[in-house]
Motif scaffolding. Structure first.
Motif, PDB file in Angstrom:
ATOM      1  N   ILE A 305      33.047  30.077  33.248  1.00 48.17           N
ATOM      2  CA  ILE A 305      32.575  29.079  34.006  1.00 48.17           C
ATOM      3  C   ILE A 305      33.252  28.726  35.375  1.00 48.17           C
ATOM      4  N   GLY A 306      34.554  29.051  35.289  1.00 47.59           N
ATOM      5  CA  GLY A 306      35.343  28.646  36.483  1.00 47.59           C
ATOM      6  C   GLY A 306      34.861  29.756  37.762  1.00 47.59           C
ATOM      7  N   GLY A 307      34.569  30.971  37.322  1.00 52.70           N
ATOM      8  CA  GLY A 307      34.182  31.915  38.265  1.00 52.70           C
ATOM      9  C   GLY A 307      32.838  31.560  38.915  1.00 52.70           C
ATOM     10  N   LEU A 308      31.898  31.156  38.015  1.00 53.33           N
ATOM     11  CA  LEU A 308      30.594  30.669  38.336  1.00 53.33           C
ATOM     12  C   LEU A 308      30.805  29.397  39.286  1.00 53.33           C
ATOM     13  N   GLN A 309      31.789  28.669  39.156  1.00 50.52           N
ATOM     14  CA  GLN A 309      31.700  27.287  39.917  1.00 50.52           C
ATOM     15  C   GLN A 309      32.385  27.560  41.072  1.00 50.52           C
ATOM     16  N   ASN A 310      33.367  28.631  41.182  1.00 48.30           N
ATOM     17  CA  ASN A 310      33.934  29.071  42.568  1.00 48.30           C
ATOM     18  C   ASN A 310      32.734  30.005  43.288  1.00 48.30           C
ATOM     19  N   ALA A 311      31.767  30.605  42.683  1.00 47.67           N
ATOM     20  CA  ALA A 311      30.676  31.071  43.500  1.00 47.67           C
ATOM     21  C   ALA A 311      29.751  30.274  43.930  1.00 47.67           C
ATOM     22  N   ASP A 312      29.770  29.006  43.399  1.00 43.52           N
ATOM     23  CA  ASP A 312      28.800  27.825  43.849  1.00 43.52           C
ATOM     24  C   ASP A 312      29.283  27.154  45.199  1.00 43.52           C
ATOM     25  N   VAL A 313      30.686  27.487  45.317  1.00 41.74           N
ATOM     26  CA  VAL A 313      31.126  26.944  46.594  1.00 41.74           C
ATOM     27  C   VAL A 313      31.678  28.224  47.538  1.00 41.74           C
ATOM     28  N   GLY A 314      30.758  29.516  47.356  1.00 41.53           N
ATOM     29  CA  GLY A 314      31.271  30.542  48.524  1.00 41.53           C
ATOM     30  C   GLY A 314      32.216  31.601  47.957  1.00 41.53           C
ATOM     31  N   ARG A 315      32.616  31.276  47.003  1.00 42.92           N
ATOM     32  CA  ARG A 315      34.142  32.203  46.545  1.00 42.92           C
ATOM     33  C   ARG A 315      33.596  33.196  45.199  1.00 42.92           C
ATOM     34  N   ILE A 316      32.971  34.093  45.515  1.00 39.05           N
ATOM     35  CA  ILE A 316      32.341  35.090  44.509  1.00 39.05           C
ATOM     36  C   ILE A 316      33.044  35.846  44.087  1.00 39.05           C
ATOM     37  N   LEU A 317      34.262  36.224  44.636  1.00 40.85           N
ATOM     38  CA  LEU A 317      35.332  37.080  44.205  1.00 40.85           C
ATOM     39  C   LEU A 317      36.002  37.027  42.958  1.00 40.85           C
ATOM     40  N   SER A 318      36.312  35.671  42.526  1.00 43.93           N
ATOM     41  CA  SER A 318      36.851  35.506  41.177  1.00 43.93           C
ATOM     42  C   SER A 318      35.961  35.841  39.832  1.00 43.93           C
ATOM     43  N   LEU A 319      34.418  35.779  40.340  1.00 48.07           N
ATOM     44  CA  LEU A 319      33.614  36.196  39.265  1.00 48.07           C
ATOM     45  C   LEU A 319      33.326  37.567  39.237  1.00 48.07           C
ATOM     46  N   ALA A 320      33.384  38.369  40.346  1.00 54.86           N
ATOM     47  CA  ALA A 320      33.399  39.795  40.624  1.00 54.86           C
ATOM     48  C   ALA A 320      34.900  40.545  39.930  1.00 54.86           C
ATOM     49  N   GLN A 321      36.094  39.773  40.147  1.00 54.35           N
ATOM     50  CA  GLN A 321      37.331  40.466  39.302  1.00 54.35           C
ATOM     51  C   GLN A 321      36.993  39.963  37.904  1.00 54.35           C
ATOM     52  N   PHE A 322      36.304  39.122  37.316  1.00 51.59           N
ATOM     53  CA  PHE A 322      36.214  38.934  36.064  1.00 51.59           C
ATOM     54  C   PHE A 322      35.336  39.770  35.382  1.00 51.59           C
ATOM     55  N   MET A 323      34.246  40.209  36.122  1.00 51.87           N
ATOM     56  CA  MET A 323      33.245  41.128  35.774  1.00 51.87           C
ATOM     57  C   MET A 323      34.208  42.423  35.584  1.00 51.87           C
ATOM     58  N   LEU A 324      34.984  42.900  36.836  1.00 49.23           N
ATOM     59  CA  LEU A 324      35.553  44.195  36.710  1.00 49.23           C
ATOM     60  C   LEU A 324      36.430  44.217  35.404  1.00 49.23           C
ATOM     61  N   GLU A 325      37.174  43.390  35.279  1.00 45.86           N
ATOM     62  CA  GLU A 325      38.130  43.224  33.950  1.00 45.86           C
ATOM     63  C   GLU A 325      37.128  43.507  32.778  1.00 45.86           C
ATOM     64  N   ASN A 326      35.763  42.796  32.692  1.00 47.53           N
ATOM     65  CA  ASN A 326      35.174  43.232  31.363  1.00 47.53           C
ATOM     66  C   ASN A 326      34.559  44.619  31.307  1.00 47.53           C
ATOM     67  N   VAL A 327      34.400  45.034  32.575  1.00 52.65           N
ATOM     68  CA  VAL A 327      33.524  46.504  32.609  1.00 52.65           C
ATOM     69  C   VAL A 327      34.756  47.494  32.294  1.00 52.65           C
ATOM     70  N   LEU A 328      35.908  47.086  32.526  1.00 51.77           N
ATOM     71  CA  LEU A 328      36.972  48.022  32.100  1.00 51.77           C
ATOM     72  C   LEU A 328      37.466  48.059  30.726  1.00 51.77           C
ATOM     73  N   TRP A 329      37.535  46.593  30.103  1.00 44.97           N
ATOM     74  CA  TRP A 329      37.650  46.400  28.719  1.00 44.97           C
ATOM     75  C   TRP A 329      36.620  47.437  28.183  1.00 44.97           C
ATOM     76  N   SER A 330      35.467  47.501  28.151  1.00 42.53           N
ATOM     77  CA  SER A 330      34.421  48.126  27.543  1.00 42.53           C
ATOM     78  C   SER A 330      34.328  49.617  27.718  1.00 42.53           C
ATOM     79  N   LEU A 331      34.971  49.946  28.847  1.00 46.19           N
ATOM     80  CA  LEU A 331      35.239  51.376  29.043  1.00 46.19           C
ATOM     81  C   LEU A 331      36.518  51.891  28.280  1.00 46.19           C
ATOM     82  N   GLU A 332      37.469  51.210  28.462  1.00 49.34           N
ATOM     83  CA  GLU A 332      38.783  51.629  27.580  1.00 49.34           C
ATOM     84  C   GLU A 332      38.499  51.628  26.241  1.00 49.34           C
ATOM     85  N   LEU A 333      37.637  50.861  25.524  1.00 50.04           N
ATOM     86  CA  LEU A 333      37.294  50.755  24.229  1.00 50.04           C
ATOM     87  C   LEU A 333      36.132  51.975  23.778  1.00 50.04           C
TER      88      LEU A 333
END
Length: 535
Positions: A305-333
């Protein structure tokens, strides 16, 4: 199909041109580059190359490039790890044993179903999700809608996988179909009027919203989504861009997932199920790339939710980093599964403990039946009694010598409890003390009864006097439906009685005014009949 390491032409020439692209675009005012970011870029030719391609491709598509910061550089630095993990997964999946693939998919499927629904408030535990989806059994007392949502979400996952396997790319009708599968059937939901008053609105699965669906935040502010009249055009644009971006070469995967996800949720095109639909669409993209789906864990909800809220004010990168971590978790699994290694996680013991405790916990009330009990009382019992109380009191005090209302409940375990038990301010206490206890469930063998008797003593109006009348109304709640009966002096008013299956509670109008009017007319006819009898 999207390429993981987008390099065209001679690598040295691409690297050489990277600085020129960045500088030229900066001079044209398309973005600015802070000092820290420039310093990092000078030290890493690979990052410069990726960013240069992204900038050039985005500009060629008419896209806006934000001001570049050190966070952009850090995101692009981690793309090398992502590309390496993707390459290893693609290599290992070719020779993956079917048993290893099945255990991987089972875990991902359960995690995805459990977490995506839990984020939205579903109350099923991980163990109960496993029982429902793998073994077809229910456990624990939960609102019936929680079980239905979980099963529907599992069907939507299969539909998403099948869509991703088709040659054609997803379209708007497919997105509406996903939402329709998720929500399954129309239902009523609590809402809020523009002036903050509580109300209800009917949710139609798979249809774009026809009323605003803004939400009030914890601070009391109104968070606005797209207006209903804007939604069709915005969804047409979103789908067009999503289809185009699926095929882009230089668009970093985490950034693509974050930006498309955030844009969809800004529109919030449906009355319900927007978050689950958005997460299905993100995984549709991953399925298209032959990658395992991401699972946004419910314990990470605040970061999400924090990543989405940051994106609301023009800071999309925290959500992108969050997505990256989740993609890496799935790949490692997935890579561990492909190698035949264990895919257990540290919190799997917590999940096993959930199973152990649930098996030994004293039986709790069946929350789905408690929910039905509330719904029958609030939509049928309470409004009818409220109107009848007023009208019967007028008849009783103006036409009879005395009048006495008598309200009661009969719990499923038997016995009759009378007195102040049916007021809206008394209902929670009545449930707690008399109706709902350990192991509570609605059954046909021992029905719950909710009723009122109106006693009219000594008719004192025009005509034959002195007779008494008793109006009785009762709701009897069984396992699958409730019945409503009304009687005068023990004689059933057959034209008024009815039965309602619980499956129709959301769709069926309580018809309070018509029911009360019919009962009152019968009472007036009865009074006329008795008063005209010879003495």
């Amino acid at each position: 199909m999207r390429r993981n390491c987008p390099v065209t032409g001679d690598t040295a020439k691409v690297v050489e041109s990277a600085d020129r692209i960045i500088v030229e675009h900066s001079k044209l005012g398309r973005y600015t580059l802070d000092t820290n970011a420039l310093s990092e870029l000078e030290a890493d030719a690979g990052v410069r190359e990726r960013m240069a391609h992204w900038i050039a491709e985005s500009h060629s598509l008419g896209g806006d490039i934000p001001n570049l910061t050190i966070e952009h550089v850090h995101l692009f630095e981690r793309l090398a790890d992502l590309e390496a993990a993707i390459a290893e997964w693609h290599e290992r999946r070719e020779g993956m044993k079917s048993a290893d693939y099945e255990r991987l998919w089972r875990k991902l499927r359960l995690e995805w179903n459990y977490n995506s629904n839990h984020i939205e408030g579903n109350t099923l535990t991980y163990h109960e999700t496993e029982l429902l989806l793998i073994h077809g059994r229910t456990a624990g007392g939960h609102p019936m809608r929680d079980y239905e949502e979980m099963k529907a979400h599992d069907v939507a996952i299969d539909y998403t996988r099948s869509l991703a396997g088709e040659e054609r790319i997803i379209g708007e009708s497919d997105i509406r179909q996903l939402n329709q599968i998720l929500l399954k059937e129309p239902f009523w939901s609590y809402a809020e009027t523009p002036d903050g008053q509580p109300t209800q609105k009917r949710i139609i699965p798979g249809q774009y919203k026809t009323q605003p669906n803004h939400v009030r935040t914890a601070t009391g502010e109104l968070h606005r989504y797209a207006e209903p009249e804007e939604t069709p055009q915005l969804m047409e644009e979103w789908t067009r861009d999503f289809r185009r971006d699926l095929e882009r070469n230089a668009y970093p995967l985490p950034l693509f997932l974050a930006e498309s996800h955030w844009r969809f949720l800004c529109i919030h095109p449906f009355d319900d199920g927007n978050g689950r639909t958005a997460r299905l669409l993100a995984n549709y993209a991953l399925f298209r790339y032959n990658l395992p789906p991401i699972v946004i864990k419910s314990e990470d909800r605040d970061r999400y939710i924090g990543g989405l809220q940051n994106a609301d004010v023009g800071r999309i990168l925290s959500l992108a980093q969050f997505m990256l971590e989740n993609v890496l978790w799935s790949l490692e699994l997935a890579i561990r599964a492909a190698k035949g290694e264990s895919i257990r996680e540290p919190d799997d013991m917590d999940k096993e403990m959930d199973v152990f405790i649930e098996k030994r916990r004293l039986s709790a009330p069946n929350n789905s039946d408690v929910e039905v009990l509330d719904q029958v009382f609030l939509r049928h019992v309470s409004p009818i009694i409220e109107k009848l109380d007023r009208l019967c009191e007028r008849q009783g005090t103006e036409l009879f010598s005395s009048y006495s209302p008598h309200k009661y409940v009969v719990p499923s375990r038997g016995g009759r409890v009378s007195g102040g038990v049916l007021g809206t301010d008394q209902w929670e206490g009545t449930k707690k003390h008399y109706l709902v206890g350990p192991g509570f469930e609605l059954s046909d063998a021992q029905q719950v009864e909710i009723g009122t008797e109106y006693h009219f003593y000594g008719y004192a109006g025009v005509g034959n006097q002195g007779f008494d009348l008793t109006l009785s109304i009762v709701w009897k709640l069984g396992s699958e439906r409730f019945s409503f009966e009304a009687a005068i002096n023990g004689n059933l008013l057959t034209a008024i009685g009815h039965r309602v299956p619980y499956s129709e509670l959301d769709d069926r109008d309580a018809e309070v005014d018509l029911t009360v009017e019919a009962i009152c007319r019968c009472m007036m006819d009865e009074i006329d009949s008795w008063s005209q009898r010879p003495e």
